[in-house]
Design a protein around this motif. Structure first.
Motif, PDB file in Angstrom:
ATOM      1  N   ASN A 126       0.751  -1.218   0.604  1.00 38.47           N
ATOM      2  CA  ASN A 126       0.092  -0.043  -0.038  1.00 38.47           C
ATOM      3  C   ASN A 126       0.769   1.083   0.189  1.00 38.47           C
ATOM      4  O   ASN A 126       0.635   1.879   1.001  1.00 38.47           O
ATOM      5  CB  ASN A 126      -1.029  -0.219   1.283  1.00 38.47           C
ATOM      6  CG  ASN A 126      -2.456   0.584   0.952  1.00 38.47           C
ATOM      7  OD1 ASN A 126      -2.938   0.818   1.330  1.00 38.47           O
ATOM      8  ND2 ASN A 126      -2.902  -0.060   0.033  1.00 38.47           N
ATOM      9  N   PHE A 127       2.012   1.570  -1.137  1.00 38.30           N
ATOM     10  CA  PHE A 127       2.886   2.702  -0.947  1.00 38.30           C
ATOM     11  C   PHE A 127       2.272   3.409  -1.669  1.00 38.30           C
ATOM     12  O   PHE A 127       2.559   3.350  -2.800  1.00 38.30           O
ATOM     13  CB  PHE A 127       4.301   1.925  -1.885  1.00 38.30           C
ATOM     14  CG  PHE A 127       5.610   2.214  -0.780  1.00 38.30           C
ATOM     15  CD1 PHE A 127       5.328   2.631   0.456  1.00 38.30           C
ATOM     16  CD2 PHE A 127       6.761   2.087  -1.449  1.00 38.30           C
ATOM     17  CE1 PHE A 127       6.338   3.952   0.444  1.00 38.30           C
ATOM     18  CE2 PHE A 127       8.418   2.869  -1.207  1.00 38.30           C
ATOM     19  CZ  PHE A 127       8.028   2.693  -0.050  1.00 38.30           C
ATOM     20  N   THR A 128       2.298   5.034  -1.234  1.00 37.57           N
ATOM     21  CA  THR A 128       1.575   5.711  -1.949  1.00 37.57           C
ATOM     22  C   THR A 128       2.739   6.806  -2.382  1.00 37.57           C
ATOM     23  O   THR A 128       4.222   7.089  -1.923  1.00 37.57           O
ATOM     24  CB  THR A 128       1.283   6.935  -0.643  1.00 37.57           C
ATOM     25  OG1 THR A 128       0.270   5.729   0.032  1.00 37.57           O
ATOM     26  CG2 THR A 128       0.498   7.555  -1.355  1.00 37.57           C
ATOM     27  N   VAL A 129       2.826   7.101  -3.594  1.00 37.96           N
ATOM     28  CA  VAL A 129       4.072   7.574  -3.944  1.00 37.96           C
ATOM     29  C   VAL A 129       4.170   9.222  -3.604  1.00 37.96           C
ATOM     30  O   VAL A 129       3.495  10.375  -4.195  1.00 37.96           O
ATOM     31  CB  VAL A 129       3.427   7.396  -5.744  1.00 37.96           C
ATOM     32  CG1 VAL A 129       5.437   8.390  -6.787  1.00 37.96           C
ATOM     33  CG2 VAL A 129       3.438   6.383  -5.860  1.00 37.96           C
ATOM     34  N   TYR A 143      -1.376   1.235  -9.323  1.00 41.50           N
ATOM     35  CA  TYR A 143      -2.170   0.434  -9.519  1.00 41.50           C
ATOM     36  C   TYR A 143      -3.550   0.569  -8.557  1.00 41.50           C
ATOM     37  O   TYR A 143      -4.414  -0.216  -8.796  1.00 41.50           O
ATOM     38  CB  TYR A 143      -1.768  -1.003  -9.877  1.00 41.50           C
ATOM     39  CG  TYR A 143      -1.022  -1.759  -7.877  1.00 41.50           C
ATOM     40  CD1 TYR A 143      -2.262  -2.131  -6.926  1.00 41.50           C
ATOM     41  CD2 TYR A 143       0.149  -1.321  -7.394  1.00 41.50           C
ATOM     42  CE1 TYR A 143      -2.185  -2.175  -6.143  1.00 41.50           C
ATOM     43  CE2 TYR A 143       0.198  -1.671  -6.561  1.00 41.50           C
ATOM     44  CZ  TYR A 143      -0.354  -1.570  -5.440  1.00 41.50           C
ATOM     45  OH  TYR A 143       0.051  -1.886  -4.010  1.00 41.50           O
ATOM     46  N   MET A 144      -3.380   1.320  -7.950  1.00 41.55           N
ATOM     47  CA  MET A 144      -4.779   2.175  -7.326  1.00 41.55           C
ATOM     48  C   MET A 144      -4.419   3.849  -7.526  1.00 41.55           C
ATOM     49  O   MET A 144      -2.974   4.299  -6.579  1.00 41.55           O
ATOM     50  CB  MET A 144      -4.315   1.984  -6.047  1.00 41.55           C
ATOM     51  CG  MET A 144      -5.971   1.446  -4.872  1.00 41.55           C
ATOM     52  SD  MET A 144      -5.868   0.323  -3.388  1.00 41.55           S
ATOM     53  CE  MET A 144      -4.145   0.669  -2.778  1.00 41.55           C
ATOM     54  N   LYS A 145      -5.339   4.616  -6.535  1.00 37.37           N
ATOM     55  CA  LYS A 145      -5.015   5.758  -6.178  1.00 37.37           C
ATOM     56  C   LYS A 145      -6.308   5.595  -4.752  1.00 37.37           C
ATOM     57  O   LYS A 145      -7.082   5.383  -4.804  1.00 37.37           O
ATOM     58  CB  LYS A 145      -5.908   6.713  -7.201  1.00 37.37           C
ATOM     59  CG  LYS A 145      -7.592   6.125  -7.875  1.00 37.37           C
ATOM     60  CD  LYS A 145      -7.949   6.971  -8.970  1.00 37.37           C
ATOM     61  CE  LYS A 145      -9.281   6.249  -9.379  1.00 37.37           C
ATOM     62  NZ  LYS A 145      -9.707   7.025 -10.338  1.00 37.37           N
ATOM     63  N   ILE A 241      -0.995   4.897  -5.378  1.00 42.24           N
ATOM     64  CA  ILE A 241      -0.361   3.814  -5.018  1.00 42.24           C
ATOM     65  C   ILE A 241       0.554   2.690  -5.905  1.00 42.24           C
ATOM     66  O   ILE A 241       0.182   2.311  -7.488  1.00 42.24           O
ATOM     67  CB  ILE A 241      -1.061   1.944  -4.364  1.00 42.24           C
ATOM     68  CG1 ILE A 241      -2.330   2.873  -2.869  1.00 42.24           C
ATOM     69  CG2 ILE A 241      -0.589   1.198  -3.202  1.00 42.24           C
ATOM     70  CD1 ILE A 241      -1.394   3.786  -1.549  1.00 42.24           C
ATOM     71  N   ALA A 242       1.466   2.506  -5.472  1.00 46.03           N
ATOM     72  CA  ALA A 242       2.227   1.626  -6.660  1.00 46.03           C
ATOM     73  C   ALA A 242       3.343   0.812  -5.819  1.00 46.03           C
ATOM     74  O   ALA A 242       4.194   0.936  -4.651  1.00 46.03           O
ATOM     75  CB  ALA A 242       3.443   2.774  -7.761  1.00 46.03           C
ATOM     76  N   VAL A 291      -9.269   1.441  -8.522  1.00 45.73           N
ATOM     77  CA  VAL A 291      -8.631   0.961  -8.951  1.00 45.73           C
ATOM     78  C   VAL A 291      -8.127   2.076 -10.230  1.00 45.73           C
ATOM     79  O   VAL A 291      -8.557   2.619 -10.693  1.00 45.73           O
ATOM     80  CB  VAL A 291      -9.478  -0.192 -10.144  1.00 45.73           C
ATOM     81  CG1 VAL A 291      -8.993  -1.282 -10.605  1.00 45.73           C
ATOM     82  CG2 VAL A 291      -9.431  -1.338  -8.827  1.00 45.73           C
ATOM     83  N   VAL A 292      -6.256   1.895 -10.551  1.00 43.37           N
ATOM     84  CA  VAL A 292      -6.415   1.704 -11.247  1.00 43.37           C
ATOM     85  C   VAL A 292      -6.116   1.040 -12.603  1.00 43.37           C
ATOM     86  O   VAL A 292      -4.941   0.317 -12.311  1.00 43.37           O
ATOM     87  CB  VAL A 292      -5.009   2.846 -11.352  1.00 43.37           C
ATOM     88  CG1 VAL A 292      -3.885   3.391 -12.773  1.00 43.37           C
ATOM     89  CG2 VAL A 292      -5.524   3.663  -9.888  1.00 43.37           C
ATOM     90  N   GLU A 293      -6.126   0.326 -13.664  1.00 40.66           N
ATOM     91  CA  GLU A 293      -5.573  -0.223 -14.850  1.00 40.66           C
ATOM     92  C   GLU A 293      -4.753   0.474 -15.725  1.00 40.66           C
ATOM     93  O   GLU A 293      -4.495   1.627 -16.445  1.00 40.66           O
ATOM     94  CB  GLU A 293      -7.134  -0.516 -16.048  1.00 40.66           C
ATOM     95  CG  GLU A 293      -8.067  -1.361 -14.664  1.00 40.66           C
ATOM     96  CD  GLU A 293      -7.520  -3.070 -14.321  1.00 40.66           C
ATOM     97  OE1 GLU A 293      -6.449  -3.409 -14.536  1.00 40.66           O
ATOM     98  OE2 GLU A 293      -8.629  -3.624 -13.893  1.00 40.66           O
ATOM     99  N   SER A 294      -3.688  -0.607 -15.715  1.00 42.32           N
ATOM    100  CA  SER A 294      -2.531  -0.294 -16.776  1.00 42.32           C
ATOM    101  C   SER A 294      -2.223   1.587 -17.039  1.00 42.32           C
ATOM    102  O   SER A 294      -0.850   1.791 -17.239  1.00 42.32           O
ATOM    103  CB  SER A 294      -2.874  -0.028 -18.644  1.00 42.32           C
ATOM    104  OG  SER A 294      -4.216  -0.934 -18.721  1.00 42.32           O
TER     105      SER A 294
END
Length: 299
Positions: A126-129, A143-145, A241-242, A291-294
């Motif tokens: 769950n690592f926030t950029v 892959y997530m926001k 999150i990445a 959700v974040v796709e691609s």
């Protein structure tokens, strides 16, 4: 008498020689042990050095750092198995790499250090950029926001940050919540813990007035804990999150970016949501809000 002295002298010389020889042997063993101690068990890589994509494949395993106490994103179930949204993704990474996955439990504040020291190949916790973290690690595509949220007891519900003035807010060390409130709201007293289990226990025990972390998590927790509500559902900027790798590990980073793009073509992360989060959120969360796709963030 002289003969006895010569024999005794020869014996002493022999003993001295044997002692010196043993000493040299011991020194050699110590050097070998030290050398072994400075190599990683993950594939003869020097301690602190990231394993390349080729190293990972040849070793037959990828080492991924995840949370063990942050349901429903990364946690250990009653059978001792890792589960959650991040873990589901991690298992797919292992499958597509053609290797086994070795999970390592991390705490929020240890994520960067575990990459720097080569204890893990990838962090999926769950690592926030953030710009600050990006100076120490390399982030792949998201892959997530998420944004920040604040959960508190219904009997004294916090619905605005101004209500925290003079009160105690619980946060986990090394999180974006800690950074945000330290920078923007120094008037709020922070009660900090290393582990998420400790933060929730502190909230349940009444040691703090509220708890802040990613809104996705506090919402999931509140849905499962009667008497608590997320009074502030979105705070601060929309973050992503990445996955992250050790800085400079370009081969593994490029592979992860290609993997995330490829998985997007099959709507993998929506499936991940359905498998790991839908039963928790019910109708309370629209998958597209999370959700974040691609790796493409749609706000």
């Amino acid at each position: 008498m002289k003969k006895s002295k010569r024999i005794l002298s020869s014996a002493l010389v022999l003993i001295l020689a044997l002692t010196l020889f043993a000493g040299c042997g011991a020194a050699g063993s110590s050097s070998a042990d030290s050398s072994a101690a400075n190599t990683s068990s993950a594939g003869n890589t020097a301690a602190g050095t990231a394993r390349s994509l080729e190293d990972i494949k040849s070793s037959g395993k990828v080492i991924i750092g995840v949370f063990s106490d942050k349901a429903p994103f990364g946690y250990v179930d009653e059978k001792g198995a890792y589960q959650g949204y991040d873990v589901y993704f991690a298992n797919r990474i292992g499958k597509d790499l053609g290797v086994n996955v070795e999970f390592v439990s991390v705490e929020p504040a240890s994520r960067v250090e575990y990459l720097k020291t080569g204890k893990v190949d990838i962090i999926l916790a769950n690592f926030t950029v953030t710009e600050e973290r990006a100076q120490s690690v390399d982030f792949a595509l998201p892959y997530m926001k998420v944004a920040l949220g604040v959960v508190s007891p219904d009997k004294s519900l916090i619905t605005d940050v101004s209500q925290l003035n003079g009160k105690t807010l619980i946060v986990a060390k090394g999180t974006t919540a800690e950074t945000y409130f330290t920078k923007n709201h120094p008037e709020v007293k922070l009660l900090k813990f290393d582990q998420y289990t400790e933060t929730y226990n502190a909230l349940l025990d009444g040691r703090g007035d509220a708890f802040s972390t990613d809104n996705t998590e506090v919402l999931a927790w509140a849905l499962q804990n009667k008497g608590f509500t997320v009074g502030i559902e979105s705070l601060g900027d929309l973050d992503t999150i990445a996955p992250a790798v050790q800085k400079g590990n370009t081969g593994l980073l490029n592979w992860l970016n290609d993997e995330i793009k490829t998985l997007g073509k099959e709507n993998f992360f929506h499936k991940d949501f359905e498998e790991t989060l839908a039963s928790v959120y019910g109708n309370a969360v629209d998958p597209d809000s999370l959700v974040v796709e691609s790796g493409v963030v749609e706000k």
